[in-house]
Design a protein around this motif. Sequence first.
Motif, PDB file in Angstrom:
ATOM      1  N   ILE A  54      38.133  17.311  21.558  1.00  0.00           N
ATOM      2  CA  ILE A  54      37.725  16.032  22.136  1.00  0.00           C
ATOM      3  C   ILE A  54      38.571  15.807  23.378  1.00  0.00           C
ATOM      4  O   ILE A  54      39.790  15.644  23.282  1.00  0.00           O
ATOM      5  N   ASP A  55      37.927  15.813  24.529  1.00  0.00           N
ATOM      6  CA  ASP A  55      38.640  15.709  25.801  1.00  0.00           C
ATOM      7  C   ASP A  55      38.790  14.259  26.240  1.00  0.00           C
ATOM      8  O   ASP A  55      37.872  13.469  26.097  1.00  0.00           O
ATOM      9  N   LEU A  61      40.729   7.993  21.796  1.00  0.00           N
ATOM     10  CA  LEU A  61      41.017   6.681  21.230  1.00  0.00           C
ATOM     11  C   LEU A  61      39.773   6.077  20.595  1.00  0.00           C
ATOM     12  O   LEU A  61      39.838   5.514  19.492  1.00  0.00           O
ATOM     13  N   LEU A  62      38.623   6.188  21.269  1.00  0.00           N
ATOM     14  CA  LEU A  62      37.381   5.664  20.706  1.00  0.00           C
ATOM     15  C   LEU A  62      37.071   6.329  19.369  1.00  0.00           C
ATOM     16  O   LEU A  62      36.747   5.649  18.393  1.00  0.00           O
ATOM     17  N   PHE A  67      36.619   6.646  13.457  1.00  0.00           N
ATOM     18  CA  PHE A  67      36.991   7.286  12.196  1.00  0.00           C
ATOM     19  C   PHE A  67      37.646   6.289  11.247  1.00  0.00           C
ATOM     20  O   PHE A  67      37.315   6.233  10.053  1.00  0.00           O
ATOM     21  N   ASN A  68      38.594   5.517  11.769  1.00  0.00           N
ATOM     22  CA  ASN A  68      39.289   4.552  10.915  1.00  0.00           C
ATOM     23  C   ASN A  68      38.329   3.526  10.340  1.00  0.00           C
ATOM     24  O   ASN A  68      38.397   3.177   9.146  1.00  0.00           O
ATOM     25  N   ARG A  69      37.419   3.028  11.157  1.00  0.00           N
ATOM     26  CA  ARG A  69      36.502   1.974  10.705  1.00  0.00           C
ATOM     27  C   ARG A  69      35.518   2.486   9.662  1.00  0.00           C
ATOM     28  O   ARG A  69      35.303   1.835   8.646  1.00  0.00           O
ATOM     29  N   ILE A  70      34.897   3.640   9.910  1.00  0.00           N
ATOM     30  CA  ILE A  70      33.893   4.088   8.940  1.00  0.00           C
ATOM     31  C   ILE A  70      34.542   4.586   7.651  1.00  0.00           C
ATOM     32  O   ILE A  70      33.956   4.481   6.572  1.00  0.00           O
ATOM     33  N   ARG A  71      35.773   5.102   7.734  1.00  0.00           N
ATOM     34  CA  ARG A  71      36.480   5.471   6.500  1.00  0.00           C
ATOM     35  C   ARG A  71      36.837   4.219   5.699  1.00  0.00           C
ATOM     36  O   ARG A  71      36.700   4.189   4.476  1.00  0.00           O
ATOM     37  N   GLY A 173      36.197  10.880  30.365  1.00  0.00           N
ATOM     38  CA  GLY A 173      36.525   9.493  30.091  1.00  0.00           C
ATOM     39  C   GLY A 173      35.306   8.813  29.503  1.00  0.00           C
ATOM     40  O   GLY A 173      34.396   9.472  29.007  1.00  0.00           O
ATOM     41  N   LEU A 174      35.280   7.504  29.581  1.00  0.00           N
ATOM     42  CA  LEU A 174      34.144   6.721  29.078  1.00  0.00           C
ATOM     43  C   LEU A 174      33.756   5.705  30.137  1.00  0.00           C
ATOM     44  O   LEU A 174      34.606   4.952  30.609  1.00  0.00           O
TER      45      LEU A 174
END
Length: 198
Positions: A54-55, A61-62, A67-71, A173-174
């Motif tokens: 993941i570049d 960070l996104l 990951f944290n939220r869906i876990r 980036g985003l």
Amino acid sequence: MSRTDYLALYEYTIDNQDQIAKVSTNWDSFETAAQDSGRFLSAGIIGLPVWDFIDGAETSLLYKVIFNRIRKHNSSIVIPYRCDSPTVRRTLELHLSARLNGSIDFYSYLLQEECRDTVDLFDPSFDRSNEHIRVCSICKRVALSDHHWVEVEAAIAHLGLFTTVKMPQITHGLCPECYAMAMAELDSSSPPPRVTTR
């Protein structure tokens, strides 16, 4: 769009430590065709952290937030994205689903694919200069400024890359629109907070 309307282009799973645990049987054929490099073949990536692939700090960070939220909620999220090659423009959906053991399944579905004139900027075989150009990890638009992102063909014309001897290096980036879209999808995928009464 339901994922059952399309066949998964490829699948993979990360464990609760964010290491790649398994990939679908067609992984190598897709990755070889998409990347033209063989750097991501299954034999070399199983057991590696997904963060190796993941570049960009913003994108990492996104995904950490996702990951944290869906876990936490044992939930799922769908993110539309682009996966372009020098000669093909692809529109896909990435479905992430958390399991009770903390692993996360990734399913990528191809929605649309179209040929285009070759874009040398996306060809990894080209020599690169010391200059950098920022590409959105989700929509593949190019940043002309922090608030102005355009399709790669428009960016190449605007920046005069048709006449350069070496292509700039790509950083990821985003764009503001994709960041906002991803956060909105994440909010909609999380269950509402419980209301307690006394």
